[in-house]
Design an enzyme around this catalytic site. Structure first.
Site, mmCIF file in Angstrom:
data_model
loop_
_atom_site.group_PDB
_atom_site.id
_atom_site.type_symbol
_atom_site.label_atom_id
_atom_site.label_comp_id
_atom_site.label_asym_id
_atom_site.label_seq_id
_atom_site.Cartn_x
_atom_site.Cartn_y
_atom_site.Cartn_z
ATOM 1 N N ALA A 132 -9.657 -0.023 -0.424
ATOM 2 C CA ALA A 132 -8.364 0.237 -1.067
ATOM 3 C C ALA A 132 -7.350 0.580 0.018
ATOM 4 C CB ALA A 132 -8.481 1.380 -2.060
ATOM 5 N N LYS A 133 -6.096 0.550 -0.314
ATOM 6 C CA LYS A 133 -5.059 0.963 0.635
ATOM 7 C C LYS A 133 -3.798 1.290 -0.140
ATOM 8 C CE LYS A 133 -4.471 1.054 5.234
ATOM 9 N NZ LYS A 133 -5.513 1.133 6.268
ATOM 10 N N GLY A 134 -2.972 2.139 0.446
ATOM 11 C CA GLY A 134 -1.717 2.487 -0.206
ATOM 12 C C GLY A 134 -0.599 2.538 0.810
#
Ligand code: GLU
Length: 443
Positions: A132-134
């Site tokens: 995941a990444k933000g």
């Protein structure tokens, strides 16, 4: 045809949205962009996936993509809106895991690619996570501490729908740090009504953080560098190292190489480029960067043109800044024998091919910078068990995991006569798709 605005825009009308920026140049149609690059990397690996190849489309689309509006009060009382993202690329092997970056050029394509590279990275070192990444499209240097805290808290609250200690665990990335993680942890915990230290990693040590986390990515970069050097008969002691980006990753890696007898001869960052043939004083440079924010103005070095960085005589180059730095335009100029990707996505596929043809060994991001998330995993385990390890134990386990993962990737590269990037993708994609296959489709 779109209509031209009737009047030139009054620059003062940009405020407060002047804090957000126009689209970055890499979104032009001639440029694949980070997500396009990732898709090419998957295509390269598909022939090696055997029967698991039937699941490969799973890797070509993120599982879940959330775009959020992040409005905050600026210190002058006005309201600014920023765009925030959290992308969960894959959760077949465990919860989503990956950092959050604050940068004025953050785009959805970039966060999607970074989330996918997290899936690959986590599988490559075999930690039980998906990817995941933000990110938030904001230049944090334009914000006061109070504004930064408000952006962080509002963003956390907005993505609170999909994060959690068993769902998706953010961590630091470009321009985010332990303090930002502390605010994220607090915001999530306030909303949940219980202190949940395991919702983010990279926290301050006094708040459920792990010893060794801050240095972990740089230590991992150094560890795989040493492993690769052994295999190609390169002596670290006496070697010349050039580093791009001297923050948490480049600075620590540079320090460890210098301690092993290497000379850090050149460092380039957003402030400029410095050079010293006899080797820079790395601890002094680290202190200078943490005081002033860049290498610019460091007295004990020559100043060279930022672009001259790519021509510097060196044995090892460590890109440890942002994506798409090594391109067709400079790959042929690089003199290093080995490139260790501290950053995520620093080399374009065209540059990868040029380097490969020239015999330059590239240690790809998805293994080379996996030390950070590996110690994030240790932090998460420690938070769950409320039992904390010594720094020695952490570093020892980190080195063991990095060495083991690198040896596995090296073997696959030799077996299939492919680059280390393709080999890492083979190992990782097989793990992810095997989990996908075992779980099957719901419903
Ligand atoms: N942002 C780091 C990376 O790109 C660390 C992610 C994490 O610890 O979850 O690998």
């Amino acid at each position: 045809m779109s209509q031209a605005p009737k009047q030139p825009r009054d620059p003062s009308s940009y405020s407060p949205s002047a804090l957000t920026r126009a689209l970055p140049s890499y979104l032009n149609p001639d440029n694949l962009g980070p997500w396009g690059i990732y898709l090419q990397q998957v295509d390269r690996v598909t022939p090696y996936l055997g029967s698991l190849g039937r699941w490969v489309d799973t890797l070509k689309r993120p599982k879940r993509t959330l775009i959020v509006d992040v409005p905050i009060h600026l210190d002058d009382g006005s309201v600014a809106h920023f765009e925030g993202y959290r992308v969960q690329h894959n959760t077949s092997r465990g919860p989503g895991k990956g950092g959050v970056r604050f940068h004025q050029d953050v785009t959805l394509s970039e966060v999607m690619a970074l989330s996918a590279w997290m899936s690959i990275k986590n599988a490559a070192v075999n930690v039980p996570y998906g990817g995941a990444k933000g990110g938030i499209r904001v230049d944090p240097r334009q914000l006061s501490v109070g504004e930064l805290e408000r952006v962080t808290r509002r963003y956390t609250s907005e993505i609170g729908l999909i994060i959690g200690p068993t769902k998706d665990i953010p961590a630091p990335d470009v321009n985010t740090n332990e303090q930002v993680m502390a605010w994220m942890m607090d915001t999530y915990s306030m909303n949940e009504g219980a202190t949940a230290t395991g919702v983010v990693t990279g926290k301050p040590v006094d708040l459920g953080g792990s010893l060794g986390r801050r240095e972990a990515t740089g230590r991992g970069v150094f560890t795989v560098g040493v492993e690769a050097a052994k295999r190609i008969g390169m002596d670290i002691s006496g070697s010349r190292v050039a580093v791009q980006g001297f923050g948490n990753v480049g600075g620590v890696a540079g320090k460890l190489f210098a301690e092993a007898g290497a000379r850090v001869v050149a460092v380039q960052d957003h402030g400029g480029c410095i050079y010293r043939e006899a080797g820079l004083d790395v601890p002094a440079l680290m202190a200078h960067v943490s005081r002033t924010g860049s290498v610019a103005g460091f007295a004990q070095a020559e100043v060279i043109e930022p672009d001259a960085f790519w021509d510097v005589p060196c044995d090892i180059m460590i890109p440890a800044a942002l994506e798409q730095q090594i391109t067709e335009a400079n790959a042929a100029r690089i003199q290093a024998r080995m490139i260790i990707e501290g950053a995520n996505g620093p080399t374009t596929p065209q540059a990868d091919d040029i380097l490969h043809d020239r015999g330059v060994l590239v240690l790809p991001d998805v293994i080379a910078n996996a030390g950070g998330v590996t110690v994030s995993y240790f932090e998460w385990v420690q938070d769950f068990s409320s039992f904390f390890w010594t720094e020695e134990e952490i570093n020892e386990r980190l080195v063991r995991i990095m060495q083991g993962a690198f040896a596995g990737v090296w073997q696959v590269a030799e077996e299939h006569k492919v680059s280390l990037r393709t080999a890492t993708f083979i190992v990782a994609c097989k793990r992810i798709l095997h989990a996908r296959d075992l779980r099957g489709l719901y419903p």
